[in-house]
Design an enzyme around this catalytic site. Structure first.
Site, PDB file in Angstrom:
ATOM      1  N   ASN A 183     -10.262  -0.550  -0.043  1.00  0.00           N
ATOM      2  CA  ASN A 183      -8.802  -0.424  -0.015  1.00  0.00           C
ATOM      3  C   ASN A 183      -8.254  -0.969  -1.333  1.00  0.00           C
ATOM      4  OD1 ASN A 183      -6.041  -0.826   0.378  1.00  0.00           O
ATOM      5  ND2 ASN A 183      -6.247  -1.502   2.490  1.00  0.00           N
ATOM      6  N   HIS A 237      -3.325   6.912   2.259  1.00  0.00           N
ATOM      7  CA  HIS A 237      -3.806   5.613   1.800  1.00  0.00           C
ATOM      8  C   HIS A 237      -5.194   5.349   2.375  1.00  0.00           C
ATOM      9  CE1 HIS A 237      -4.243   1.431   1.025  1.00  0.00           C
ATOM     10  NE2 HIS A 237      -3.993   1.052   2.261  1.00  0.00           N
ATOM     11  N   CYS A 292       0.809  -1.222   0.000  1.00  0.00           N
ATOM     12  CA  CYS A 292       0.000   0.000   0.000  1.00  0.00           C
ATOM     13  C   CYS A 292       0.843   1.273   0.000  1.00  0.00           C
ATOM     14  CB  CYS A 292      -0.947  -0.009   1.197  1.00  0.00           C
ATOM     15  SG  CYS A 292      -2.004  -1.465   1.247  1.00  0.00           S
TER      16      CYS A 292
END
Length: 325
Positions: free
Chosen positions: A280, A250, A112
């Site tokens: 996500n 993020h 990520c």
């Protein structure tokens, strides 16, 4: 002296929307359970497009916005943990699909944090004076590595891609950065485990492609380590926290954004969010968010905004950039 600037931003997501109610039909969960814990209401799931397909759509849109031909691009970096294959790289597939015959291309894997790591590397490449234009793309088809019987992970992730065009400029735009890794905590978030296997090996272990996560450990890591790193970077910059116009973090969990804003001492309204729509998307989340902010007029790509970009995730990895956008 040559510097780098973000001149364009674009994103692409698959058309298929999977809501929390859709998930509740195939696993023991509910819209209320997912939304209250994560803020996520729906996500996009690819039906047939692979990672390079999503990334190529972003690349084409970036070229269109900049009125550039693919042959003018010097390099392509794709940040991903879900490549089409180990070889050729997803970036090489993108290069072929868009016809960027003069570009070299490679993938970067930092989960990520991947887009932040890739953007940091690309900025140095432009700054060297050897390259003028590069595409930096975060792209994921996480649905490939999700165990759809595991509600602790299946509800969190989605597919998508976002990216930027980086170009040489005479003014400095990338002001400060802070990049970190801690492999000693890597077991908190894993995927794509390939066993040592050959006629000559004696290891009795099977491959495990599914993503596995210790949710509490990752949540605590983000709140503790990442917020501390961001605060230290702001202090290093000698800027007051109020000087940061937007924090593009993020998109993992709405509660992480809430807690981070408090820990950093920043106005929560400066933390835009879109995980409600996309879940996500790992390395794609920050560039998708940036591109949406440009699309809706929140951010203009004219150097007038001071933006802090921050990613965190598997590795463990985390990194932040303060950029004039």
């Amino acid at each position: 002296m040559t510097f780098a600037k973000i001149s364009q931003a674009a994103y692409y997501v698959p058309s298929q929307v999977v809501t929390n109610d859709d998930l509740s039909k195939i696993m023991d969960t509910s819209d209320e359970w997912i939304t209250s814990r994560t803020g996520i209401r729906e996500r996009r799931i690819s039906q047939s497009e692979d990672t390079s397909d999503l990334a190529s759509q972003v690349a084409k849109e970036l070229l269109k916005k900049a009125s550039l031909k693919a042959k003018e691009i010097d390099f392509i970096i794709v940040a991903t943990i879900t490549p089409d294959a180990m070889m050729p790289s997803t970036a090489a597939c993108v290069q072929a699909k868009i016809g960027a015959v003069n570009a070299f291309a490679f993938d970067l894997t930092a989960a990520c944090s991947g887009f932040i790591f890739a953007l940091s590397a690309a900025e140095k490449m432009i700054k060297s004076g050897q390259y003028q234009k590069g595409l930096v793309i975060g792209a994921e088809v996480l649905s490939k590595i999700i165990d759809w019987s595991d509600r602790t992970t299946a509800v969190l992730f989605g597919d998508g891609a976002g990216g930027v065009l980086l170009e040489a400029d005479s003014s400095e735009h990338f002001l400060f950065e802070s990049i970190h890794s801690d492999g000693s905590r890597g077991e908190s978030l894993t995927s794509g485990e390939h066993a040592v296997s050959s006629p000559f090996s004696q290891v009795d272990k099977k491959d495990n492609c599914f993503l596995k996560m210790d949710g509490r450990a990752i949540f605590d890591f983000a709140i503790r380590d990442v917020s501390k790193s961001i605060s230290m970077l702001i202090r290093k910059s000698d800027m007051p926290v109020e000087a940061i116009d937007y924090f593009l973090l993020h998109q993992a969990n709405i509660r992480i954004l809430d807690k981070m804003a408090k820990k950093i001492g920043a106005d929560r309204e400066k933390f835009p969010a879109n995980m409600m729509k996309y879940g996500n998307t790992s390395a794609a989340s920050i560039p998708i968010l940036l591109a949406e902010c440009v699309e809706n007029g929140t951010i203009e790509l004219n150097g007038s905004h001071t933006v802090l970009l921050s990613g965190f995730g598997g590795g463990l990895t985390w990194g932040s950039l303060i950029v004039k956008i």
